[in-house]
Motif scaffolding. Structure first.
Motif, short mmCIF file in Angstrom:
data_model
loop_
_atom_site.label_atom_id
_atom_site.label_comp_id
_atom_site.label_asym_id
_atom_site.label_seq_id
_atom_site.Cartn_x
_atom_site.Cartn_y
_atom_site.Cartn_z
N GLU A 1 1.01 -1.11 0.01
CA GLU A 1 -0.04 0.06 -0.02
C GLU A 1 1.00 1.16 -0.02
OE1 GLU A 1 -3.66 1.85 2.72
OE2 GLU A 1 -3.66 -0.47 2.48
N LEU A 2 2.07 1.19 0.98
CA LEU A 2 2.83 2.22 0.62
C LEU A 2 3.42 2.48 -0.71
CD1 LEU A 2 4.47 1.59 4.30
CD2 LEU A 2 3.05 3.61 3.66
N ARG A 3 4.10 1.47 -1.40
CA ARG A 3 4.59 1.69 -2.78
C ARG A 3 3.69 2.04 -3.55
NH1 ARG A 3 6.75 -3.36 -0.81
NH2 ARG A 3 5.07 -4.41 -2.34
N ALA B 1 4.02 5.37 -5.67
CA ALA B 1 4.12 5.11 -7.31
C ALA B 1 2.89 6.05 -8.03
CB ALA B 1 3.57 3.85 -7.67
N THR B 2 1.81 6.83 -7.11
CA THR B 2 0.91 7.72 -7.90
C THR B 2 1.74 9.12 -8.28
OG1 THR B 2 0.27 8.79 -5.80
CG2 THR B 2 -0.92 6.67 -6.61
N PHE B 3 2.94 9.27 -7.37
CA PHE B 3 3.61 10.65 -7.38
C PHE B 3 2.60 11.92 -7.19
CE2 PHE B 3 5.67 7.98 -11.06
CZ PHE B 3 7.12 7.99 -10.19
N SER B 4 1.59 11.52 -6.64
CA SER B 4 0.47 12.41 -6.24
C SER B 4 0.04 12.80 -4.75
CB SER B 4 -0.91 12.05 -6.88
OG SER B 4 -0.71 11.96 -8.22
N GLY B 5 0.51 11.91 -3.91
CA GLY B 5 0.47 11.98 -2.43
C GLY B 5 -0.93 11.96 -1.91
N VAL B 6 -1.17 12.62 -0.70
CA VAL B 6 -2.45 12.70 -0.43
C VAL B 6 -3.47 13.54 -1.13
CG1 VAL B 6 -3.56 13.76 1.72
CG2 VAL B 6 -1.50 12.58 2.01
N ASP C 1 -2.24 18.75 -10.58
CA ASP C 1 -2.42 17.50 -10.45
C ASP C 1 -1.14 16.77 -10.42
OD1 ASP C 1 -5.19 17.57 -10.99
OD2 ASP C 1 -5.09 17.76 -13.21
N GLY C 2 -0.94 15.63 -9.87
CA GLY C 2 0.01 14.95 -10.04
C GLY C 2 0.16 13.64 -11.10
N GLY C 3 0.92 12.74 -10.67
CA GLY C 3 0.85 11.80 -11.80
C GLY C 3 2.17 11.82 -12.63
N GLU C 4 2.29 10.68 -13.56
CA GLU C 4 3.42 10.64 -14.52
C GLU C 4 3.23 11.86 -15.31
OE1 GLU C 4 4.65 7.26 -16.50
OE2 GLU C 4 3.49 5.80 -15.10
#
Length: 167
Positions: free
Chosen positions: A9-11, A15-20, A109-112
């Motif tokens: 769950e932490l990984r 992996a989202t590069f978006s955080g909370v 926004d976050g993400g790739e």
């Protein structure tokens, strides 16, 4: 009930590069387990907690002698863990611009492919980074926070290392 794999769950969060902020933006309807204190970690309370204080300590650097300021910082750090500083000489317009820039970064926004993904790192040596909980993989419970970190001393980062909104 299926086995809980906290590390996975932490990984997945990393992996989202978006955080909370990314969890909220994605429409999360519950607080993920990694952010909840397990029952066996909770200490039973035998007394009522003290009423919360509603004022963050304010320390005026311009109005008191050094010893008074040091004592105020020591108290605020021990009792609160943080404080507001006034009398530092930074113009209000500069402070407002800095807060606005960081807010814009966090709300993006976050993400790739995003600025957040470019800066997302757990490398201690990086001068500019974004992450969800600096101790995410060490702490028994994650904090509901994202952090944008800039180390300015002894050598500030180059402007191109900063997010566009913060340059």
């Amino acid at each position: 009930m299926a086995a809980y794999d906290r590390a996975a769950e932490l990984r997945a969060l990393d992996a989202t590069f978006s955080g909370v902020r990314g969890l909220v933006a994605a429409g999360a309807t519950h607080v993920p387990r990694i952010f909840r204190v397990p029952d066996h970690h909770r200490e039973p309370s035998s007394q009522e907690p003290p009423p919360p204080s509603t004022s963050v300590p304010v320390i005026d650097l311009g109005g008191a002698d050094r010893a008074t300021v040091v004592a105020a910082v020591r108290w605020a750090a021990a009792e609160w863990g943080f404080f507001q500083v006034t009398g530092h000489g930074v113009p209000p317009e500069s402070m407002a611009a800095a807060v606005g820039a960081v807010r814009a970064f966090h709300e993006a926004d976050g993400g790739e492919g995003s600025e957040k993904a470019r800066l997302y790192s757990r490398e201690p040596v990086k001068a500019v980074k974004y992450q969800c909980n600096f101790d995410l993989h060490q702490s028994p419970v994650a904090n509901w926070r994202d952090t944008f970190y800039i180390r300015m001393a002894p050598d500030p980062p180059d402007a191109d290392e900063l997010p566009e909104t913060c340059r």
